[in-house]
Design a protein around this motif. Structure first.
Motif, PDB file in Angstrom:
ATOM      1  N   GLY A  81      28.662  38.988 -28.995  1.00 10.87           N
ATOM      2  CA  GLY A  81      28.778  40.223 -29.757  1.00 10.87           C
ATOM      3  C   GLY A  81      27.491  41.013 -29.718  1.00 10.87           C
ATOM      4  N   ARG A  82      27.456  42.059 -30.537  1.00 12.34           N
ATOM      5  CA  ARG A  82      26.276  42.932 -30.599  1.00 12.34           C
ATOM      6  C   ARG A  82      25.430  42.550 -31.803  1.00 12.34           C
ATOM      7  N   ILE A  83      24.135  42.340 -31.561  1.00 13.59           N
ATOM      8  CA  ILE A  83      23.219  41.985 -32.643  1.00 13.59           C
ATOM      9  C   ILE A  83      22.962  43.210 -33.508  1.00 13.59           C
ATOM     10  N   ILE A  84      23.147  43.058 -34.814  1.00 15.57           N
ATOM     11  CA  ILE A  84      22.899  44.173 -35.736  1.00 15.57           C
ATOM     12  C   ILE A  84      21.751  43.866 -36.703  1.00 15.57           C
ATOM     13  N   GLU A  85      21.288  42.615 -36.700  1.00 17.93           N
ATOM     14  CA  GLU A  85      20.180  42.251 -37.585  1.00 17.93           C
ATOM     15  C   GLU A  85      19.363  41.136 -36.933  1.00 17.93           C
ATOM     16  N   PHE A  86      18.100  41.465 -36.652  1.00 17.97           N
ATOM     17  CA  PHE A  86      17.212  40.485 -36.025  1.00 17.97           C
ATOM     18  C   PHE A  86      15.782  40.806 -36.461  1.00 17.97           C
ATOM     19  N   LEU A 103      25.425  39.130 -35.958  1.00 14.94           N
ATOM     20  CA  LEU A 103      26.219  39.923 -35.012  1.00 14.94           C
ATOM     21  C   LEU A 103      27.138  40.863 -35.788  1.00 14.94           C
ATOM     22  N   ASP A 104      27.584  41.907 -35.114  1.00 18.56           N
ATOM     23  CA  ASP A 104      28.597  42.795 -35.704  1.00 18.56           C
ATOM     24  C   ASP A 104      29.863  41.972 -35.946  1.00 18.56           C
ATOM     25  N   GLU A 105      30.294  41.898 -37.214  1.00 20.54           N
ATOM     26  CA  GLU A 105      31.402  41.017 -37.582  1.00 20.54           C
ATOM     27  C   GLU A 105      32.743  41.738 -37.732  1.00 20.54           C
ATOM     28  N   SER A 106      32.819  43.008 -37.392  1.00 22.95           N
ATOM     29  CA  SER A 106      34.053  43.788 -37.604  1.00 22.95           C
ATOM     30  C   SER A 106      35.246  43.162 -36.896  1.00 22.95           C
ATOM     31  N   ASP A 107      35.119  42.896 -35.605  1.00 21.81           N
ATOM     32  CA  ASP A 107      36.240  42.329 -34.852  1.00 21.81           C
ATOM     33  C   ASP A 107      36.613  40.939 -35.363  1.00 21.81           C
ATOM     34  N   PHE A 108      35.654  40.188 -35.778  1.00 23.82           N
ATOM     35  CA  PHE A 108      35.921  38.832 -36.254  1.00 23.82           C
ATOM     36  C   PHE A 108      36.648  38.857 -37.601  1.00 23.82           C
ATOM     37  N   LYS A 109      36.329  39.836 -38.463  1.00 17.43           N
ATOM     38  CA  LYS A 109      37.054  39.971 -39.723  1.00 17.43           C
ATOM     39  C   LYS A 109      38.519  40.328 -39.464  1.00 17.43           C
ATOM     40  N   ASP A 165      32.029  32.971 -39.282  1.00 15.65           N
ATOM     41  CA  ASP A 165      30.803  32.344 -39.788  1.00 15.65           C
ATOM     42  C   ASP A 165      29.726  32.283 -38.711  1.00 15.65           C
ATOM     43  N   ASP A 166      30.136  32.128 -37.458  1.00 20.82           N
ATOM     44  CA  ASP A 166      29.169  32.002 -36.362  1.00 20.82           C
ATOM     45  C   ASP A 166      28.490  33.319 -36.016  1.00 20.82           C
ATOM     46  N   THR A 167      28.910  34.419 -36.630  1.00 18.03           N
ATOM     47  CA  THR A 167      28.212  35.685 -36.397  1.00 18.03           C
ATOM     48  C   THR A 167      26.874  35.730 -37.141  1.00 18.03           C
ATOM     49  N   VAL A 168      26.641  34.723 -37.964  1.00 15.24           N
ATOM     50  CA  VAL A 168      25.369  34.617 -38.691  1.00 15.24           C
ATOM     51  C   VAL A 168      24.632  33.389 -38.166  1.00 15.24           C
ATOM     52  N   LEU A 169      23.417  33.594 -37.644  1.00 14.13           N
ATOM     53  CA  LEU A 169      22.604  32.496 -37.111  1.00 14.13           C
ATOM     54  C   LEU A 169      21.607  32.062 -38.181  1.00 14.13           C
ATOM     55  N   TYR A 181      13.834  35.860 -27.546  1.00 17.30           N
ATOM     56  CA  TYR A 181      14.300  36.161 -26.192  1.00 17.30           C
ATOM     57  C   TYR A 181      15.129  37.445 -26.094  1.00 17.30           C
ATOM     58  N   VAL A 182      15.543  38.022 -27.227  1.00 10.97           N
ATOM     59  CA  VAL A 182      16.399  39.217 -27.211  1.00 10.97           C
ATOM     60  C   VAL A 182      15.835  40.246 -28.178  1.00 10.97           C
ATOM     61  N   ASP A 183      16.453  41.437 -28.157  1.00  7.46           N
ATOM     62  CA  ASP A 183      16.065  42.523 -29.065  1.00  7.46           C
ATOM     63  C   ASP A 183      17.234  42.879 -29.969  1.00  7.46           C
ATOM     64  N   ASN A 184      16.902  43.522 -31.072  1.00  7.76           N
ATOM     65  CA  ASN A 184      17.948  43.975 -31.986  1.00  7.76           C
ATOM     66  C   ASN A 184      18.866  44.991 -31.298  1.00  7.76           C
ATOM     67  N   PHE A 185      20.162  44.950 -31.670  1.00  6.15           N
ATOM     68  CA  PHE A 185      21.219  45.833 -31.129  1.00  6.15           C
ATOM     69  C   PHE A 185      21.575  45.509 -29.688  1.00  6.15           C
ATOM     70  N   GLN A 186      21.088  44.390 -29.188  1.00  2.00           N
ATOM     71  CA  GLN A 186      21.451  43.962 -27.838  1.00  2.00           C
ATOM     72  C   GLN A 186      22.761  43.183 -27.887  1.00  2.00           C
ATOM     73  N   THR A 187      23.622  43.378 -26.898  1.00  6.36           N
ATOM     74  CA  THR A 187      24.882  42.633 -26.814  1.00  6.36           C
ATOM     75  C   THR A 187      24.642  41.351 -26.028  1.00  6.36           C
ATOM     76  N   VAL A 188      25.044  40.244 -26.631  1.00  3.64           N
ATOM     77  CA  VAL A 188      24.774  38.941 -26.022  1.00  3.64           C
ATOM     78  C   VAL A 188      26.084  38.169 -25.899  1.00  3.64           C
ATOM     79  N   ALA A 189      26.106  37.249 -24.943  1.00  5.98           N
ATOM     80  CA  ALA A 189      27.255  36.369 -24.762  1.00  5.98           C
ATOM     81  C   ALA A 189      27.029  35.089 -25.558  1.00  5.98           C
ATOM     82  N   ALA A 190      28.108  34.360 -25.760  1.00  3.08           N
ATOM     83  CA  ALA A 190      27.993  33.085 -26.456  1.00  3.08           C
ATOM     84  C   ALA A 190      27.080  32.155 -25.667  1.00  3.08           C
ATOM     85  N   GLY A 191      26.155  31.494 -26.368  1.00  5.67           N
ATOM     86  CA  GLY A 191      25.238  30.571 -25.724  1.00  5.67           C
ATOM     87  C   GLY A 191      23.948  31.190 -25.228  1.00  5.67           C
TER      88      GLY A 191
END
Length: 381
Positions: A81-86, A103-109, A165-169, A181-191
């Protein structure tokens, strides 16, 4: 007047004469330019020694090492998903359970809502089927299918909630963020690696140790743990030593250096002014105390000396350099080669069956460069 004819015999004679003259001149030149031979070193130098039969001084061993965290792990999201808070930065301290990234949790909700609706429908269908079964309006197979659909809907809802729940690390343990290793608002894959979290409350020191030292230290520490003192001094904190304990060691040697990797562990100092971080370098010091167990010689009348003090002659016999006080010269000793007979080896010691007696002083170092009758002084630690 006719000119005398030169015969081959005359020519040959003159040629030999010229060659002999040239050889003589060359010999004279070589004699005058011959480099002077280097005189043997006769200076009086200090020499390490030991007295046979006395307690053998154990060497202090030192090995370079690198510090690492006892616990360190790369953390990642189990969903994409897309990181919204880092909000984290390198070096930041976090506590167990703290939120590290979101991560953005809209789709998961929405997936949870859909799964909940499917479960509600499946439960309603199961309730109707159960009532119909009680009056034999449906078969047992129809009821089993309705129940299976309800169970599947439950599983899908649980998966959807887990993904939400996994949208929160969160931090798995208290520690320090050593890398991001990443920046805020970056879209990342699982893992995808997000950050590295290290627990530096306990630190490890990794060193490479030769086989002989590792075997000896392991045996001594097993027989008498309090006879081995291990400390580490860091390059950034000269003069300060910290106690460490052996944690583990590899059982296979490095193919290049033929050394074994040993890991020592230590708690991070409580002093807030001392900062030790992974990657720092230090020196491990291993001291075997005087009361460490020494294998006894098997049999009366035998003496033991370090194997490093024994040399091998050209005829394959063994020898030591015996040291005796020089006559009329205070503090000066003379070395003499003494042939000995050796028996069994026990660790880094060798049993001497003949050629030495208790009280003899022998050279403990430099046996390959000593010469007969060399004058030396006693090396003082």
């Amino acid at each position: 007047m006719s000119t005398p004819t030169k015969t081959p015999k005359n020519i040959l004679g003159r040629t030999i004469g010229i060659l002999l003259l040239a050889a003589a001149v060359a010999g004279i030149i070589f004699y005058h330019n011959k480099p002077e031979e280097t005189p043997p070193d006769t200076s009086v130098r200090p020499l390490k020694s030991l007295v046979v039969g006395e307690a053998i001084r154990r060497p202090v061993l030192r090995f370079p090492g690198t510090l690492d965290a006892d616990t360190g792990v790369d953390l990642s999201f189990e969903v994409g998903g897309r990181i919204i808070e880092f909000p984290l930065v390198r070096g930041q301290q976090v506590e167990k359970g703290d939120i590290l990234a979101k991560l953005d949790e809209s789709d998961f909700k929405n997936q949870v809502k859909d799964a909940q609706a499917q479960l509600d429908l499946a439960e309603s269908t199961l309730a109707r089927t159960q009532k119909a079964l009680e009056i034999n309006a449906v078969s047992q197979e129809d009821y089993s299918k309705a129940k299976a659909s309800r169970d599947a809907a439950k599983a899908r809802l649980a998966i959807a909630k887990k993904s939400l729940d996994d949208t929160v690390l969160r931090a798995k343990f208290s520690g320090t963020v050593s890398e991001t290793y990443v920046d805020n608002f970056q879209t990342v894959a699982a893992g995808t690696r997000i950050l590295k979290l290290q627990d530096i409350s306990v630190l490890n020191l990794d060193v490479q140790i030769p086989e002989t030292y590792l075997t000896r230290a392991n045996r001594v520490s097993t027989e008498r743990p309090d006879s081995v003192v291990t400390t580490v001094e860091f390059d950034s904190l000269p003069g300060e030593r910290f106690p460490v304990e052996l944690k583990e060691y590899s059982t296979s040697a490095d193919p290049v250096t033929q050394t074994f990797r040993a890991t020592y562990t230590m708690p991070h100092p409580e002093d807030d002014t001392i900062v030790l971080l992974p990657g720092m370098t230090g020196t491990l010091t291993v001291e075997i105390t005087e009361d460490a167990p020494v294998p006894e010689a098997p049999g009366a009348g035998l003496v033991q000396i370090p194997s490093d003090a024994v040399g091998t002659a050209s005829d394959a016999s063994f020898f030591v350099w015996l040291m005796t006080p020089a006559e009329g010269e205070d503090g000066i000793w003379t070395v003499t080669k003494r042939t000995i007979t050796i028996g069994e080896r026990t660790g880094d010691l060798v049993n001497v069956t003949s050629g030495l007696a208790a009280g003899d002083r022998i050279a403990a170092a430099g046996i390959t460069i000593l010469t007969e009758g060399r004058s030396v002084t006693l090396y003082s630690d």
